[in-house]
Write a protein that holds these residues in place. Structure first.
Motif, PDB file in Angstrom:
ATOM      1  N   GLU A  62      26.420  46.545 -15.551  1.00 15.93           N
ATOM      2  CA  GLU A  62      25.066  46.370 -16.062  1.00 15.93           C
ATOM      3  C   GLU A  62      24.768  47.441 -17.106  1.00 15.93           C
ATOM      4  OE1 GLU A  62      22.856  44.008 -15.140  1.00 15.93           O
ATOM      5  OE2 GLU A  62      24.245  43.123 -13.716  1.00 15.93           O
ATOM      6  N   TYR A  63      24.140  47.022 -18.173  1.00 17.19           N
ATOM      7  CA  TYR A  63      23.687  47.945 -19.196  1.00 17.19           C
ATOM      8  C   TYR A  63      22.200  47.718 -19.391  1.00 17.19           C
ATOM      9  CZ  TYR A  63      28.573  48.667 -20.303  1.00 17.19           C
ATOM     10  OH  TYR A  63      29.892  48.976 -20.229  1.00 17.19           O
ATOM     11  N   PHE A  64      21.475  48.778 -19.480  1.00 13.78           N
ATOM     12  CA  PHE A  64      20.039  48.669 -19.668  1.00 13.78           C
ATOM     13  C   PHE A  64      19.670  49.347 -20.966  1.00 13.78           C
ATOM     14  CE2 PHE A  64      19.231  46.849 -15.653  1.00 13.78           C
ATOM     15  CZ  PHE A  64      20.166  47.392 -14.782  1.00 13.78           C
ATOM     16  N   LYS A  65      18.875  48.664 -21.735  1.00 15.71           N
ATOM     17  CA  LYS A  65      18.475  49.165 -23.045  1.00 15.71           C
ATOM     18  C   LYS A  65      17.870  50.561 -22.949  1.00 15.71           C
ATOM     19  CE  LYS A  65      14.929  47.306 -25.276  1.00 15.71           C
ATOM     20  NZ  LYS A  65      14.130  46.375 -26.081  1.00 15.71           N
ATOM     21  N   PRO A  86      28.041  40.872 -37.409  1.00 10.18           N
ATOM     22  CA  PRO A  86      27.322  39.802 -36.714  1.00 10.18           C
ATOM     23  C   PRO A  86      27.765  39.610 -35.258  1.00 10.18           C
ATOM     24  CG  PRO A  86      27.921  39.092 -38.915  1.00 10.18           C
ATOM     25  CD  PRO A  86      28.562  40.427 -38.693  1.00 10.18           C
ATOM     26  N   THR A  87      29.049  39.715 -34.998  1.00 11.93           N
ATOM     27  CA  THR A  87      29.517  39.557 -33.607  1.00 11.93           C
ATOM     28  C   THR A  87      29.030  40.702 -32.722  1.00 11.93           C
ATOM     29  OG1 THR A  87      31.614  40.630 -34.186  1.00 11.93           O
ATOM     30  CG2 THR A  87      31.574  38.224 -34.212  1.00 11.93           C
ATOM     31  N   GLN A  88      28.937  41.902 -33.311  1.00 15.09           N
ATOM     32  CA  GLN A  88      28.434  43.045 -32.553  1.00 15.09           C
ATOM     33  C   GLN A  88      26.946  42.886 -32.265  1.00 15.09           C
ATOM     34  OE1 GLN A  88      29.782  46.087 -35.314  1.00 15.09           O
ATOM     35  NE2 GLN A  88      31.440  46.672 -33.926  1.00 15.09           N
ATOM     36  N   LYS A  89      26.206  42.405 -33.252  1.00 14.36           N
ATOM     37  CA  LYS A  89      24.772  42.156 -33.054  1.00 14.36           C
ATOM     38  C   LYS A  89      24.565  41.125 -31.949  1.00 14.36           C
ATOM     39  CE  LYS A  89      23.428  43.003 -37.846  1.00 14.36           C
ATOM     40  NZ  LYS A  89      22.921  42.373 -39.073  1.00 14.36           N
ATOM     41  N   ASP A  90      25.397  40.083 -31.957  1.00 12.98           N
ATOM     42  CA  ASP A  90      25.300  39.039 -30.941  1.00 12.98           C
ATOM     43  C   ASP A  90      25.559  39.620 -29.550  1.00 12.98           C
ATOM     44  OD1 ASP A  90      25.141  36.235 -30.038  1.00 12.98           O
ATOM     45  OD2 ASP A  90      27.271  36.526 -29.586  1.00 12.98           O
ATOM     46  N   LEU A  91      26.539  40.492 -29.431  1.00 11.98           N
ATOM     47  CA  LEU A  91      26.838  41.113 -28.135  1.00 11.98           C
ATOM     48  C   LEU A  91      25.680  41.985 -27.669  1.00 11.98           C
ATOM     49  CD1 LEU A  91      28.852  41.466 -25.846  1.00 11.98           C
ATOM     50  CD2 LEU A  91      29.947  43.287 -27.165  1.00 11.98           C
ATOM     51  N   ILE A  92      25.105  42.759 -28.575  1.00 11.94           N
ATOM     52  CA  ILE A  92      23.933  43.583 -28.250  1.00 11.94           C
ATOM     53  C   ILE A  92      22.782  42.702 -27.761  1.00 11.94           C
ATOM     54  CG2 ILE A  92      22.088  44.979 -29.308  1.00 11.94           C
ATOM     55  CD1 ILE A  92      24.431  46.682 -28.823  1.00 11.94           C
ATOM     56  N   ARG A  93      22.544  41.602 -28.473  1.00 11.90           N
ATOM     57  CA  ARG A  93      21.468  40.680 -28.093  1.00 11.90           C
ATOM     58  C   ARG A  93      21.704  40.123 -26.692  1.00 11.90           C
ATOM     59  NH1 ARG A  93      21.674  35.598 -27.965  1.00 11.90           N
ATOM     60  NH2 ARG A  93      23.437  35.387 -29.354  1.00 11.90           N
ATOM     61  N   ARG A  94      22.944  39.699 -26.423  1.00  9.15           N
ATOM     62  CA  ARG A  94      23.237  39.097 -25.124  1.00  9.15           C
ATOM     63  C   ARG A  94      23.113  40.099 -23.979  1.00  9.15           C
ATOM     64  NH1 ARG A  94      28.651  35.981 -26.790  1.00  9.15           N
ATOM     65  NH2 ARG A  94      29.129  36.326 -24.617  1.00  9.15           N
ATOM     66  N   VAL A  95      23.513  41.332 -24.205  1.00 11.40           N
ATOM     67  CA  VAL A  95      23.467  42.337 -23.142  1.00 11.40           C
ATOM     68  C   VAL A  95      22.055  42.861 -22.932  1.00 11.40           C
ATOM     69  CG1 VAL A  95      24.221  44.662 -22.469  1.00 11.40           C
ATOM     70  CG2 VAL A  95      25.869  43.035 -23.384  1.00 11.40           C
ATOM     71  N   PHE A  96      21.397  43.295 -23.997  1.00  9.68           N
ATOM     72  CA  PHE A  96      20.132  43.997 -23.858  1.00  9.68           C
ATOM     73  C   PHE A  96      18.895  43.102 -23.860  1.00  9.68           C
ATOM     74  CE2 PHE A  96      22.930  47.351 -25.579  1.00  9.68           C
ATOM     75  CZ  PHE A  96      22.891  48.181 -24.471  1.00  9.68           C
ATOM     76  N   GLU A  98      18.966  39.390 -23.636  1.00  5.57           N
ATOM     77  CA  GLU A  98      19.072  38.215 -22.778  1.00  5.57           C
ATOM     78  C   GLU A  98      19.455  38.589 -21.350  1.00  5.57           C
ATOM     79  OE1 GLU A  98      21.623  35.374 -24.684  1.00  5.57           O
ATOM     80  OE2 GLU A  98      20.347  35.279 -26.464  1.00  5.57           O
ATOM     81  N   GLY A  99      19.898  39.832 -21.161  1.00  9.75           N
ATOM     82  CA  GLY A  99      20.165  40.337 -19.820  1.00  9.75           C
ATOM     83  C   GLY A  99      21.464  39.887 -19.168  1.00  9.75           C
ATOM     84  N   TYR A 100      22.415  39.408 -19.962  1.00  6.36           N
ATOM     85  CA  TYR A 100      23.699  39.020 -19.396  1.00  6.36           C
ATOM     86  C   TYR A 100      24.483  40.258 -18.987  1.00  6.36           C
ATOM     87  CZ  TYR A 100      23.164  34.220 -21.034  1.00  6.36           C
ATOM     88  OH  TYR A 100      22.729  32.947 -21.233  1.00  6.36           O
ATOM     89  N   SER A 101      25.228  40.144 -17.899  1.00  9.25           N
ATOM     90  CA  SER A 101      26.097  41.248 -17.487  1.00  9.25           C
ATOM     91  C   SER A 101      27.408  41.150 -18.260  1.00  9.25           C
ATOM     92  CB  SER A 101      26.379  41.174 -15.987  1.00  9.25           C
ATOM     93  OG  SER A 101      27.200  40.065 -15.695  1.00  9.25           O
TER      94      SER A 101
END
Length: 131
Positions: A62-65, A86-96, A98-101
């Motif tokens: 889990e990562y929390f913003k 863009p792929t890095q931005k997408d990963l940041i969006r999904r983790v922080f 959208e809350g995906y683990s």
């Protein structure tokens, strides 16, 4: 004259006499092939074999913003994020956002959990440079 033994996939073998020059070339090629295989094994197979044996390294799931960036809702953070791929931005969006683990992302993308963690680690290092 030297002899080289060929081993075929069907189990048969053949012995061929060759000149000393050709024998030396074959020996050199075999040494290079072994070195290349060793390099590739260290680089690629080790993580795959760990996953196959269920010995994948543990990662924080889990990562929390707030833990990573504190309360940085400012221009500096937005500017740093804009420098990401863009792929890095997408990963940041999904983790922080959208809350995906990490595990969920790895499963959805069909990659190892440690790969996602490494990508996040690279993103954090890149963001630290800008901040």
């Amino acid at each position: 004259m030297e002899t080289i033994t060929y081993k075929f996939a069907d189990g048969t073998t053949r012995v061929v006499e060759v000149s000393d020059e050709i024998y030396a070339l074959c020996e050199e090629m075999e040494i290079e092939e072994k070195s290349s295989d060793r390099r590739e094994t260290r680089r690629h197979v080790s993580m795959e074999s760990l996953v196959e044996m269920n010995l994948e390294p543990t990662v924080i799931d889990e990562y929390f913003k707030e833990d990573i960036f504190g309360n940085m809702e400012n221009e500096d953070l937005q500017q740093a994020i804009s420098q990401l791929l863009p792929t890095q931005k997408d990963l940041i969006r999904r983790v922080f956002y959208e809350g995906y683990s990490v595990t969920e992302i790895a499963k959805n993308d069909g990659i190892a959990v440690c790969s996602v963690s490494k990508k996040l680690e690279r993103i954090y290092k890149k963001l630290k440079k800008f901040l």
